[in-house]
Each structure stands twice: as C-alpha cells, then as structure tokens.
Design an enzyme around this catalytic site. Structure first.
Site, mmCIF file in Angstrom:
data_model
loop_
_atom_site.group_PDB
_atom_site.id
_atom_site.type_symbol
_atom_site.label_atom_id
_atom_site.label_comp_id
_atom_site.label_asym_id
_atom_site.label_seq_id
_atom_site.Cartn_x
_atom_site.Cartn_y
_atom_site.Cartn_z
ATOM 1 C CG ASP A 9 105.005 -25.267 40.164
ATOM 2 O OD1 ASP A 9 104.803 -25.452 38.950
ATOM 3 O OD2 ASP A 9 104.375 -25.856 41.061
ATOM 4 C CG ASP A 11 98.473 -25.297 38.955
ATOM 5 O OD1 ASP A 11 97.823 -24.238 39.030
ATOM 6 O OD2 ASP A 11 98.534 -25.980 37.914
#
Length: 180
Positions: A9, A11
């Site tokens: 992922d 952020d």
C-alpha cells in the site's frame, strides 16, 4: 513461472499518511521502507505499489499530479537500488466531485481489482506473494485476490483491524525475516 511480489500500500506504508498526499512537498518516506524493499528484491520478489487515491476523485489533486509524484517516487526507490515493477492506483470514489471519477470501482480496495490486474500484467503468483498494508481494506482486498500472506503494519494490537491479516508487524524491518 510467475513471480512472487511484495505488494505495498502507499500512504501509511511507503510514506507518512498525511491524508491525500498528492505532491512531493507532502511526501515523506517511512523509515525502513527502502531496506525492506531491497531485501525483497534480493530474495527474488518484485516490488509493486497498490494504492487507493480518492484524492483524485475528490478534486484535491489531478491524476496527472499523482502520476508525476509516482514517477518521482519510482526514481527515489531506484536511487536506493529498488526498481518498482509497477504502481497501480484507483482514482475512483463514489463520493467524488470530479464526475469522471465519481463512481464505485472494482479496483478500489477492499475490492481486489488492482491486485488482480497487477498479477495479470506483471505475471505474479499471488499465492507466493506478500501484501503489506496498514488498513483493514488492504487486508480484505489481498485476501479476496488470493494473496496468502497479508501483513498489517500497525503500532498497536487491535483484533478488529487485524481480522483479515495473517500477521502483524510494528516496523518494516520486522518483515525481512519472513521474505522467502
């Protein structure tokens, strides 16, 4: 034979999650991300970023700005000895204000669309791959896509957040031993 991947992922995993990070000035890499990525590459993993980017649909930044930031991020990884095999993003959100992006999407986590497309395009074996995320939606998407090892990066024990994860870590470097 398909490749194994370390799916990340963005952020909260690659960079500090400051909410809708769409430019270089707000982007700060998290400690340990380059070390983890280098170890993954050394062990035969392709490194891939898979990220929801509803800031595009919400009008906080353009898709062009996101792509420019992604090119810069790729360059920073490369400077650290890691070539990103891909950066996959979902600009859609049903609550968006930009009409073109204001809709639901199979690509938006917790749906598995981005992960499945990454696997198809990059010839990845999801059963041999690892997904590292910081949200339950990351874990749910990875599980739905068939990723066997789903690792949640979190600073506290929270059984609800950890439900779809196969393990949890507190620091990026905690995952290095599991890379095989």
């Amino acid at each position: 034979m398909p490749y194994k991947a370390l799916l990340l992922d963005r952020d909260g995993v690659v960079n500090v999650d400051r909410g809708y990070v769409g430019d270089i000035g707000r982007f700060t890499f998290l400690e340990g991300i380059f070390t983890l990525a280098r170890h993954a590459v050394d062990r035969g993993f392709r490194v891939v970023v898979v990220t929801n980017q509803s800031g595009i649909a919400r009008g906080y930044f353009t898709e062009a700005a996101f792509l420019e930031l992604s090119d810069w991020m790729r360059g920073m990884f490369l400077a650290q000895g890691v070539e990103l095999a891909g950066v996959f993003h979902c600009p859609y959100h049903h609550g968006g204000v930009i009409e073109r992006y204001a809709r639901d999407s199979f690509w938006r986590k917790p749906n598995p669309g981005m992960i499945l497309d990454a696997a198809r395009r990059l010839d990845l074996s999801l059963s041999r791959s690892i997904f590292l995320g910081d949200q339950p939606t990351d874990m749910e998407a990875a599980r739905a896509a068939g990723v066997e090892r789903r690792v949640l990066l979190c600073s506290e024990d929270d059984p609800i957040r950890q439900e779809a994860a196969t393990s949890t870590i507190r620091r990026h470097t905690d995952l290095i031993a599991a890379l095989r």
